[in-house]
Design a protein around this motif. Structure first.
Motif, mmCIF file in Angstrom:
data_model
loop_
_atom_site.group_PDB
_atom_site.id
_atom_site.type_symbol
_atom_site.label_atom_id
_atom_site.label_comp_id
_atom_site.label_asym_id
_atom_site.label_seq_id
_atom_site.Cartn_x
_atom_site.Cartn_y
_atom_site.Cartn_z
ATOM 1 N N ARG A 207 0.819 -1.218 0.000
ATOM 2 C CA ARG A 207 0.000 0.000 0.000
ATOM 3 C C ARG A 207 0.854 1.270 0.000
ATOM 4 O O ARG A 207 0.374 2.344 -0.339
ATOM 5 N N PHE A 210 1.127 3.875 -2.885
ATOM 6 C CA PHE A 210 -0.089 4.608 -3.221
ATOM 7 C C PHE A 210 -0.447 5.664 -2.171
ATOM 8 O O PHE A 210 -1.352 6.461 -2.369
ATOM 9 N N SER A 211 0.270 5.675 -1.049
ATOM 10 C CA SER A 211 0.015 6.686 -0.034
ATOM 11 C C SER A 211 1.038 7.807 -0.123
ATOM 12 O O SER A 211 0.976 8.767 0.614
ATOM 13 N N ILE A 215 2.543 9.158 -6.352
ATOM 14 C CA ILE A 215 1.415 8.669 -7.138
ATOM 15 C C ILE A 215 0.334 9.726 -7.239
ATOM 16 O O ILE A 215 -0.364 9.837 -8.236
ATOM 17 N N ALA A 221 3.980 4.201 -10.092
ATOM 18 C CA ALA A 221 4.184 3.427 -8.866
ATOM 19 C C ALA A 221 5.063 2.234 -9.200
ATOM 20 O O ALA A 221 4.840 1.544 -10.196
ATOM 21 N N CYS A 237 -3.445 -3.811 -8.757
ATOM 22 C CA CYS A 237 -3.313 -3.017 -7.532
ATOM 23 C C CYS A 237 -4.635 -2.522 -6.960
ATOM 24 O O CYS A 237 -4.641 -1.668 -6.064
ATOM 25 N N ARG A 238 -5.745 -3.046 -7.446
ATOM 26 C CA ARG A 238 -7.040 -2.536 -6.984
ATOM 27 C C ARG A 238 -7.305 -2.868 -5.523
ATOM 28 O O ARG A 238 -8.129 -2.238 -4.883
ATOM 29 N N ALA A 241 -4.894 0.223 -3.792
ATOM 30 C CA ALA A 241 -5.029 1.642 -4.124
ATOM 31 C C ALA A 241 -6.490 2.014 -4.345
ATOM 32 O O ALA A 241 -7.305 1.185 -4.746
ATOM 33 N N ASP A 242 -6.813 3.299 -4.078
ATOM 34 C CA ASP A 242 -8.177 3.745 -4.323
ATOM 35 C C ASP A 242 -8.368 4.000 -5.816
ATOM 36 O O ASP A 242 -7.424 3.966 -6.608
ATOM 37 N N ALA A 245 -6.158 6.743 -7.522
ATOM 38 C CA ALA A 245 -4.764 6.355 -7.767
ATOM 39 C C ALA A 245 -4.668 5.416 -8.964
ATOM 40 O O ALA A 245 -3.740 5.531 -9.777
ATOM 41 N N ILE A 246 -5.621 4.487 -9.101
ATOM 42 C CA ILE A 246 -5.622 3.565 -10.236
ATOM 43 C C ILE A 246 -5.805 4.345 -11.536
ATOM 44 O O ILE A 246 -5.131 4.088 -12.538
#
Length: 395
Positions: A207, A210-211, A215, A221, A237-238, A241-242, A245-246
């Motif tokens: 994670r 993505f924080s 990103i 990423a 990465c679903r 990541a939210d 981000a995707i």
């Protein structure tokens, strides 16, 4: 003639394999430094695939050895590759194969070694190569060919799986692996295997990319394994990541696939869809030279001018249209007015809106990587120096 039944998958068991066809052998040998509990160890893993060229019957083997002496001996990539090839040829001989083709990565020097076009300088590699030559003489026909990385990806994964199987240990009824990023002991089920590099990272550490601010700014990423530069695949990465981000990751991946000079963004502020100019030109049916800059957004349908990034101005030059009432009332004009009042600028190359966060006036566009002066828009030289007389500090 009826084909013989498939031979067993386990190396070492006796078998009869009537050699009436040429078989294809793919092999991959890897030595990886792995963290097992609190110790760093070298692990050798190999993957083998033997395919019957007549009926595509495929046999696969995945083996690993947690042997420090062996792993150190095979630490060089060429040594590991030759060791795997030796295992594969011996396996084929045990199965009574008489005619075989074996494949080497197209970007590997192994093919040059086994075809005697190059000679290794390292003694261990030379010894292993001699064993390959001896094994080749035991076949009626033995041919070395090159293979693309995509073809060999399955045996690469087999070798990585073999290594991963050696990184686990049990405490009671619970199985554990060490995360190479945070060094925590986690269940193998709580690890994620990154596509491409096959690094196994705990879900918590996955994670982290993505924080970060990277990103959120739209940067790619990458795998969090130390010193790994492998890009993460958005679709994988679903779970980490939210949706925002995707979306950014997919956008950046698309940008990378389009050369900078061909990138076109829809000027509609509520759209900003990225397109390739080569694709847009295919849909321009009017051959009038005055309309050579006319484009139509493939997402929202807006007709616009590629040159000045405003709605299309038929029979008007860019300067004439920007003075017209229809433009002054348009969303594009309102947005440009907002850009100017906020002190924002557009990248001279891709016209993407950029905000200066303070400091040096030498800017790098986050979308096309164009380097320019934020004050006057002049491009930087190849040595990344400003070509204008503006102060770098903007004072």
């Amino acid at each position: 003639m009826v084909n013989p039944p498939p031979p067993p998958r386990i190396l070492g068991e006796s078998s009869s394999f009537t050699a009436i066809h040429t078989y294809r052998l793919h092999s991959k040998g890897l030595v990886s430094q792995e963290l097992i509990k609190d110790d760093t160890m070298l692990v050798f893993g190999l993957g083998l695939s033997l395919c019957n060229s007549n009926d595509d019957t495929k046999l696969e083997i995945s083996k690993a050895r947690r042997n420090q002496k062996l792993a150190q001996k095979l630490a060089r990539p060429e040594a590991a590759e030759l060791a795997a090839l030796i295992h594969g040829l011996e396996w084929a001989l045990q199965l009574s194969v008489e005619s075989i083709q074996f494949f080497c990565d197209e970007d590997s020097i192994i093919l040059a070694y086994v075809t005697r076009k190059a000679t290794p300088n390292e003694s261990t590699v030379s010894e292993l190569l001699e064993r390959v030559f001896l094994l080749q003489t035991r076949f009626k026909s033995c041919q070395a060919l090159d293979a693309s990385r995509d073809i060999n990806s399955s045996v690469f994964k087999l070798a990585k799986d073999a290594i991963a199987s050696q990184t686990r240990w049990c405490e009671g009824d619970t199985e554990y692996e060490t995360c190479p990023v945070c060094y925590s002991y986690v269940s193998p089920n709580d690890k994620f295997e990154v596509r491409g590099c096959f690094h196994r990272i705990c879900v918590t550490c996955m994670r982290n990319p993505f924080s970060s601010e990277q990103i959120l700014r739209g940067n790619t990423a990458i795998c969090p394994y130390p010193d790994c530069e492998n890009d993460l695949v958005p679709e994988d990465c679903r779970g980490f990541a939210d949706a925002n981000a995707i979306t950014i990751m997919i956008q950046r991946k698309k940008e990378k696939s389009i050369p900078v000079k061909d990138r076109v963004y829809c000027p509609n502020p509520s759209c900003s869809f990225l397109m390739s100019d080569l694709d847009l030109i295919k849909h321009v049916r009017n051959n009038n030279p005055r309309q050579s800059e006319a484009r139509k957004c493939m997402e929202c349908g807006l007709s616009f001018c590629k040159k000045c990034h405003v709605p299309w101005h038929n029979n008007k030059t860019c300067d004439e249209f920007k003075k017209s009432e229809s433009y002054l009332k348009s969303d594009a004009a309102l947005f440009m007015s907002f850009v100017k009042t906020q002190g924002l600028k557009k990248c001279p190359q891709c016209q993407f809106t950029i905000e200066h966060g303070g400091g040096c006036k030498q800017m790098t566009c986050s979308h096309c990587s164009h380097e320019f002066c934020y004050t006057c828009g002049a491009a930087c030289k190849k040595n990344k120096k400003l070509t204008c007389e503006c102060s770098r500090s903007g004072k």
